[in-house]
Write a protein that holds these residues in place. Sequence first.
Motif, PDB file in Angstrom:
ATOM      1  N   ASP A 123       1.207  -1.454   0.269  1.00  0.00           N
ATOM      2  CA  ASP A 123       0.071   0.432  -0.078  1.00  0.00           C
ATOM      3  C   ASP A 123       0.817   1.752   0.195  1.00  0.00           C
ATOM      4  O   ASP A 123      -0.092   2.114  -0.013  1.00  0.00           O
ATOM      5  N   LYS A 142      -2.234  10.088 -12.776  1.00  0.00           N
ATOM      6  CA  LYS A 142      -3.746  10.916 -11.483  1.00  0.00           C
ATOM      7  C   LYS A 142      -4.317  10.082 -11.868  1.00  0.00           C
ATOM      8  O   LYS A 142      -5.691   9.859 -11.329  1.00  0.00           O
ATOM      9  N   ARG A 145      -6.288   5.042 -10.111  1.00  0.00           N
ATOM     10  CA  ARG A 145      -6.733   5.315  -9.445  1.00  0.00           C
ATOM     11  C   ARG A 145      -5.635   3.929  -8.057  1.00  0.00           C
ATOM     12  O   ARG A 145      -5.859   4.591  -7.038  1.00  0.00           O
ATOM     13  N   LYS A 146      -5.382   3.269  -8.744  1.00  0.00           N
ATOM     14  CA  LYS A 146      -5.332   2.196  -7.732  1.00  0.00           C
ATOM     15  C   LYS A 146      -3.275   2.369  -7.220  1.00  0.00           C
ATOM     16  O   LYS A 146      -2.982   1.983  -5.822  1.00  0.00           O
ATOM     17  N   LEU A 148      -2.825   5.338  -7.969  1.00  0.00           N
ATOM     18  CA  LEU A 148      -2.994   7.123  -6.902  1.00  0.00           C
ATOM     19  C   LEU A 148      -2.840   6.484  -6.258  1.00  0.00           C
ATOM     20  O   LEU A 148      -2.053   7.709  -4.806  1.00  0.00           O
ATOM     21  N   LYS A 149      -3.891   5.647  -4.910  1.00  0.00           N
ATOM     22  CA  LYS A 149      -4.301   5.625  -3.393  1.00  0.00           C
ATOM     23  C   LYS A 149      -2.859   5.239  -3.013  1.00  0.00           C
ATOM     24  O   LYS A 149      -3.248   5.146  -1.979  1.00  0.00           O
ATOM     25  N   ARG A 150      -2.689   4.368  -3.394  1.00  0.00           N
ATOM     26  CA  ARG A 150      -0.526   4.866  -2.651  1.00  0.00           C
ATOM     27  C   ARG A 150       0.412   4.914  -2.653  1.00  0.00           C
ATOM     28  O   ARG A 150       1.218   4.834  -2.125  1.00  0.00           O
ATOM     29  N   LYS A 152       2.971   7.333  -1.626  1.00  0.00           N
ATOM     30  CA  LYS A 152       3.089   8.501  -0.685  1.00  0.00           C
ATOM     31  C   LYS A 152       4.344   9.468  -1.277  1.00  0.00           C
ATOM     32  O   LYS A 152       4.486   9.842   0.214  1.00  0.00           O
TER      33      LYS A 152
END
Length: 683
Positions: A123, A142, A145-146, A148-150, A152
């Motif tokens: 993650d 961008k 999504r998979k 982008l959310k990971r 950091k």
Amino acid sequence: MSSARKRSGTRSAKSSDKKLTAGEHPGLRQLVQRRILDDVFQNAGEKHPGWKVLIVDEPAMKVISAAVGMYDIMERKVTIVENLDKKRAPFPDMAAIYVLEPNADSVSKLIADFSGEKILYGDAVFVYFLGRLSDSLLDQIKNCRKLLKRIKGLVEINVDFLAKEERAFTLDMSDAFTSFYLRNGKKSVEAKVADRLVTVCATLNEYPHIRYKQTSALGTKIANIFHRKMDEFVAQNPNWWYHGGSTKGSGAGKAKRDRGVLLLVDRADDCLTPLMHDFTYQSMIHDLLKMDGDRITYQAETSDDSGETEAKDVLLDERDKLWVEIRGKHIAAVIETLSNRIREIMSSSTGSSLNRGGGNMSLSQMASALKALPEYKEVMSKLSQHMHLSHECMDVFRRENLLDLSELEQTLATGKDDEGRSPKMPDMIDQVDDFLIRIKSAKDRLRLILITTISQGGLRSQDRRRLMGSAELSRKDIRTLNSLELLGLNIFNSSSSAEAKNKLVSMLTGDRLAANDIDDEAEYAASRYVPALKPVLEQLCSNDLSIEDFPSVMPMPDMGPSSSVASSSRGGTSRSARNKGSGSVGSSARPSAAASSVRKKAGGASSKWSKSSNEDPRSAGSGTKFSGGRNIVFMLGGITYAEIRQVREVSQKMGREIIVGSTDFITASDFIDDLTVLGQDDE
């Protein structure tokens, strides 16, 4: 996401001068090392303390391996290094660090890792780009999504170059030469060079004055492209500071040095230097032995003293301190240094016990004996490998009769033999013809004809036909020879006119002929020739480089000579030497001084290897403290190891920092290959 790009400036400001004592000037490689370890691995470690996987594309692997060792990476909780281009096993419980070139291919493969049913990594994902990521590629990231959310952290670390030496770098663009000089060359290459130069200056915290050779269309064009891109970088990174800039805000306590200078020089202004034999250690190894980048393989004796040999790989880079010490020395001095080191060990209390029988031991016997001394194992390993490599160079040197060949080259290039006499051109053509008949390699025969043609500003038609016949040049070789015209050189010279010389044999500074310059400080008579870059470096460091010959994109501040020593050292480097004596090989602009300097080294065959002085000009100004602003000298089209050595010597002698770079580091073979491609592609 947009803020991540701005962080490249603030992070560089924090890490660039970290852990320095007052007055120290870190080298480029040291800064790159800190950038990678701090801005990549430490940054990721602070946000995710667990174990991580490092994924790199080929350009990023080269950048990292040039400055950072695998141990340094593993020490920062990286358990494995993966190639982005290969199929990889999933590590769903581990964080991922990506270091990538900002191009479409690498970004698409990054996105592919998070687009299928099975996600390869955990993650926490950290993405670092070597240079500026375009808005379109950023948008693609961008839209995943998979991924982008990971994410950091997404940072441009601005290290899109290889820091091969402490103060020498390459853009790793071996194909740039043909794009520069072909009539239909790729214009995108010029922009790519400018983009990568921006990352060099970003790493150095330099917003430099930009200078270029006034007669170089290529230099002029890239200077203006770089100027625009550097201005864009500064505007997009308001927290980035630079030397000579504001001492407030992010530059507080850091921007104490003068503003630097970027000087762009053009390979086409000196095509002679890449072809000349140079007998310093680094040049000889790359020219005469088979290298794979910085790696060389040789046959070493096995450790069990069975008399058998095994292939051993050696990496010749900054990590090898002995290599760094001796690479710029003449091959004779290298062998002498290595021999003395081994003898010193043998004369120690431990070593002398191995030679109880007395008498003189050969170097190979010494090396074998010292294998029994565990305390000297690491030292002897380095001494032995360099002794082996230096003797391999000397084997080629003797086998190919390079001493006599180099004397011919030196006379062609300087216009004088080792006794200070100016031979007649017909006599030189006879000597060249004689050598061409004896040289076995077709490429080496072409090399000598290229040297003869370039050094004399072209050849008479009858001389050219005679030499091409003796060399048995193929049609491909003839096209290679003719490709010189694409660089602005004359390949024909009707010796009736004293004006028949081209820009290639002229010095980079004005009208002085390269064929007339002799190094008064040369330690060895077979090294009289001076690369055209040297007087330019000296004048740059003494703030005396002609603004007419080397204008600036923007107005330069008024700078006087940096020191009286520097001022005196430039005497004679900018004088004109237009006139060639009819029928002779280049008359000197300083006949008495030149003749005197070479006569000191004359007096017999062995004198060609003899030292002219016990004083080492490289010993002056050593250390990491320099005066004035930083000078960045960039050679478009490839730089030689002889020129890199000249940079180190001038920098140490004059106490001014010079960072030297090029699109590629080249040998004579590389340069001939570039000319060959140029000749084929222009058909």
